[in-house]
Write an enzyme that holds these catalytic residues in place. Structure first.
Site, PDB file in Angstrom:
ATOM      1  N   ASP A  48      35.002  55.105  -8.889  1.00 19.75           N
ATOM      2  CA  ASP A  48      36.386  54.652  -8.731  1.00 19.75           C
ATOM      3  C   ASP A  48      37.113  55.586  -7.760  1.00 19.75           C
ATOM      4  O   ASP A  48      37.356  56.748  -8.071  1.00 19.75           O
ATOM      5  CB  ASP A  48      37.098  54.673 -10.091  1.00 19.75           C
ATOM      6  N   TYR A  53      43.517  58.701  -2.667  1.00 16.75           N
ATOM      7  CA  TYR A  53      42.795  59.920  -3.060  1.00 16.75           C
ATOM      8  C   TYR A  53      42.239  60.645  -1.830  1.00 16.75           C
ATOM      9  O   TYR A  53      41.773  61.787  -1.938  1.00 16.75           O
ATOM     10  CB  TYR A  53      41.642  59.610  -4.030  1.00 16.75           C
ATOM     11  N   LYS A  78      41.381  51.229  -3.864  1.00 21.95           N
ATOM     12  CA  LYS A  78      42.715  50.673  -4.151  1.00 21.95           C
ATOM     13  C   LYS A  78      43.603  50.782  -2.930  1.00 21.95           C
ATOM     14  O   LYS A  78      43.549  51.792  -2.215  1.00 21.95           O
ATOM     15  CB  LYS A  78      43.373  51.447  -5.311  1.00 21.95           C
ATOM     16  N   HIS A 111      47.175  49.252  -5.975  1.00 17.68           N
ATOM     17  CA  HIS A 111      47.257  50.465  -6.797  1.00 17.68           C
ATOM     18  C   HIS A 111      48.492  50.500  -7.708  1.00 17.68           C
ATOM     19  O   HIS A 111      48.398  50.860  -8.879  1.00 17.68           O
ATOM     20  CB  HIS A 111      47.249  51.688  -5.867  1.00 17.68           C
TER      21      HIS A 111
HETATM   22  N1  LIG Z   1      45.070  53.513 -11.019  1.00 13.60           N
HETATM   23  C1  LIG Z   1      45.744  54.626 -11.169  1.00 13.60           C
HETATM   24  O1  LIG Z   1      46.970  54.694 -10.917  1.00 13.60           O
HETATM   25  C2  LIG Z   1      45.053  55.858 -11.651  1.00 13.60           C
HETATM   26  C3  LIG Z   1      45.803  56.954 -12.102  1.00 13.60           C
HETATM   27  C4  LIG Z   1      45.123  58.057 -12.599  1.00 13.60           C
HETATM   28  C5  LIG Z   1      43.729  58.058 -12.636  1.00 13.60           C
HETATM   29  N2  LIG Z   1      43.008  56.986 -12.160  1.00 13.60           N
HETATM   30  C6  LIG Z   1      41.520  56.972 -12.173  1.00 13.60           C
HETATM   31  O2  LIG Z   1      41.052  57.415 -13.433  1.00 13.60           O
HETATM   32  C7  LIG Z   1      40.234  58.568 -13.253  1.00 13.60           C
HETATM   33  C8  LIG Z   1      40.293  59.513 -14.440  1.00 13.60           C
HETATM   34  O3  LIG Z   1      41.608  59.925 -14.711  1.00 13.60           O
HETATM   35  P1  LIG Z   1      42.155  61.383 -14.382  1.00 13.60           P
HETATM   36  O4  LIG Z   1      41.478  61.937 -13.178  1.00 13.60           O
HETATM   37  O5  LIG Z   1      43.630  61.238 -14.374  1.00 13.60           O
HETATM   38  O6  LIG Z   1      41.815  62.306 -15.614  1.00 13.60           O
HETATM   39  P2  LIG Z   1      40.815  62.320 -16.866  1.00 13.60           P
HETATM   40  O7  LIG Z   1      39.489  61.747 -16.529  1.00 13.60           O
HETATM   41  O8  LIG Z   1      41.559  61.813 -18.030  1.00 13.60           O
HETATM   42  O9  LIG Z   1      40.678  63.913 -17.052  1.00 13.60           O
HETATM   43  C9  LIG Z   1      40.144  64.722 -16.047  1.00 13.60           C
HETATM   44  C10 LIG Z   1      40.315  66.193 -16.450  1.00 13.60           C
HETATM   45  O10 LIG Z   1      39.526  66.474 -17.607  1.00 13.60           O
HETATM   46  C11 LIG Z   1      38.593  67.510 -17.321  1.00 13.60           C
HETATM   47  N3  LIG Z   1      37.334  67.146 -17.979  1.00 13.60           N
HETATM   48  C12 LIG Z   1      36.520  66.095 -17.686  1.00 13.60           C
HETATM   49  N4  LIG Z   1      35.486  66.031 -18.531  1.00 13.60           N
HETATM   50  C13 LIG Z   1      35.628  67.075 -19.390  1.00 13.60           C
HETATM   51  C14 LIG Z   1      34.859  67.545 -20.470  1.00 13.60           C
HETATM   52  N5  LIG Z   1      33.769  66.906 -20.842  1.00 13.60           N
HETATM   53  N6  LIG Z   1      35.302  68.662 -21.120  1.00 13.60           N
HETATM   54  C15 LIG Z   1      36.434  69.308 -20.744  1.00 13.60           C
HETATM   55  N7  LIG Z   1      37.211  68.897 -19.714  1.00 13.60           N
HETATM   56  C16 LIG Z   1      36.796  67.781 -19.040  1.00 13.60           C
HETATM   57  C17 LIG Z   1      38.455  67.546 -15.812  1.00 13.60           C
HETATM   58  O11 LIG Z   1      38.110  68.837 -15.356  1.00 13.60           O
HETATM   59  P3  LIG Z   1      37.080  69.159 -14.159  1.00 13.60           P
HETATM   60  O12 LIG Z   1      37.155  68.065 -13.131  1.00 13.60           O
HETATM   61  O13 LIG Z   1      37.600  70.463 -13.630  1.00 13.60           O
HETATM   62  O14 LIG Z   1      35.713  69.274 -14.772  1.00 13.60           O
HETATM   63  C18 LIG Z   1      39.849  67.169 -15.382  1.00 13.60           C
HETATM   64  O15 LIG Z   1      40.703  68.289 -15.448  1.00 13.60           O
HETATM   65  C19 LIG Z   1      40.778  59.167 -11.954  1.00 13.60           C
HETATM   66  O16 LIG Z   1      39.942  60.142 -11.409  1.00 13.60           O
HETATM   67  C20 LIG Z   1      40.943  57.923 -11.134  1.00 13.60           C
HETATM   68  O17 LIG Z   1      39.700  57.476 -10.640  1.00 13.60           O
HETATM   69  C21 LIG Z   1      43.668  55.889 -11.696  1.00 13.60           C
END
Ligand SMILES: NC(=O)c1ccc[n+]([C@@H]2O[C@H](COP(=O)([O-])OP(=O)(O)OC[C@H]3O[C@@H](n4cnc5c(N)ncnc54)[C@H](OP(=O)(O)O)[C@@H]3O)[C@@H](O)[C@H]2O)c1
Length: 283
Positions: A48, A53, A78, A111
């Site tokens: 994704d 990004y 997106k 998006h």
């Molecule tokens: N459509 C939208 O508007 C939108 C908005 C937000 C996100 N997204 C998508 O959703 C994806 C995920 O959401 P997100 O990036 O907001 O955050 P998330 O996946 O909820 O959390 C990521 C955070 O958690 C940490 N982490 C991951 N696995 C872990 C584990 N097993 N143990 C401990 N810490 C862990 C990561 O650290 P490290 O990376 O340092 O390991 C990072 O700091 C995004 O990357 C994006 O692709 C879309």
């Protein structure tokens, strides 16, 4: 779901691997190439990304370098908030496909529904943008098309002129945030719900009740949250740039949460905050 390659079926029949690898805040270049390659090596088959990004190029490079057949990998991107309108959208998606080094995307999303730059006429601009999405869908440049952060009134507005119903709505769904109204409305139109920030952007690790559930099942907090997402019928998109965590986040197929724990996690209202109001964003 029994493995990373198990799929949900979209309303148009396209199959989508049940966990996607998130890439928000993954730096373009070495970090993005290496983490996406790690994810693919571990077995993820769904990436994704987004124009916003600024790492589509690295995603494309990682997919190429992985040596895995392009057809086996599901790539989502997106359309960014500064682009709206028919021709602008066609051009912008073409640019994305070039960066992704592929001649088609598996899924493309709008998006955000109401970008600050188009707040005066977002309905009309989304309608024109969607017309371009439908055109590329018909040309098979996009295997599926969808939306992100859309609430019912944004969807209703889009449906006034749409001839293709979005196949996906990607929204923030994580412990304590279930956005029931958006989910129910979207699902009633046949959309699959993708769960972004399934780990609350890292905040769930501080939630004591998550630790208790983690202890009960002998799985990590991340695994509990991702499993919860799957059991709610969402498609989670966990992000990590850390090899061991990327691996850990995929190891969620050897246990099942009891229904009472699924509910307990849903009920942790506000434990990691709430999503932004799409009509009040400053981007
Ligand atoms: N459509 C939208 O508007 C939108 C908005 C937000 C996100 N997204 C998508 O959703 C994806 C995920 O959401 P997100 O990036 O907001 O955050 P998330 O996946 O909820 O959390 C990521 C955070 O958690 C940490 N982490 C991951 N696995 C872990 C584990 N097993 N143990 C401990 N810490 C862990 C990561 O650290 P490290 O990376 O340092 O390991 C990072 O700091 C995004 O990357 C994006 O692709 C879309």
């Amino acid at each position: 779901m029994k493995s990373l390659t198990d799929t949900y079926k979209l309303s148009n029949g396209v199959k989508i691997p049940c966990i996607g690898f998130g890439t928000w805040q993954v730096e373009d270049g070495k970090e993005a190439v290496n983490s996406v390659k790690s994810a693919l090596e571990i077995g993820y088959r769904h990436i994704d990304t987004a124009q916003g990004y600024e790492n589509e190029g690295s995603v494309g490079t990682a997919v190429k370098q992985s040596g895995i057949d392009r057809k086996e990998i599901f790539i989502t991107s997106k359309l960014t908030n500064t682009v709206r309108g028919y021709q602008q959208t066609l051009d912008s998606i073409e640019e994305s496909l070039n960066k992704l080094q592929t001649d088609y995307a598996d899924l493309f999303l709008i998006h955000w529904p109401n970008p600050i730059g188009f707040r005066q006429n977002w309905e009309e601009m989304n309608a024109e943008t969607w017309r371009a999405f439908e055109e590329l869908y018909r040309q098979n440049r996009l295997r599926a098309i969808g939306i992100s952060n859309f609430h019912p009134h944004h969807i209703a507005a889009l449906m006034k002129t749409a001839t293709v119903v979005p196949m996906v709505n990607q929204i923030r769904l994580c412990p304590g945030e279930t956005q029931d109204e958006v989910v129910n409305y979207s699902r009633a139109q046949g959309m699959l719900m993708e769960a972004y920030s399934p780990l609350g952007v890292g905040k769930i690790f501080e939630v004591p009740q998550m630790k208790e559930v983690s202890n009960k099942y002998g799985k990590t907090i991340a695994q509990i949250a991702i499993r919860w997402s799957l059991q709610r019928g969402y498609l989670p998109l966990p992000k990590s740039v850390t090899y061991e965590r990327i691996k850990e986040n995929a190891d969620v197929f050897d246990f099942k949460l009891e229904e009472e724990d699924v509910q307990l996690i849903a009920d942790l209202k506000g434990c990691v905050g709430y999503s932004d109001d799409p009509d009040k964003t400053t981007w």
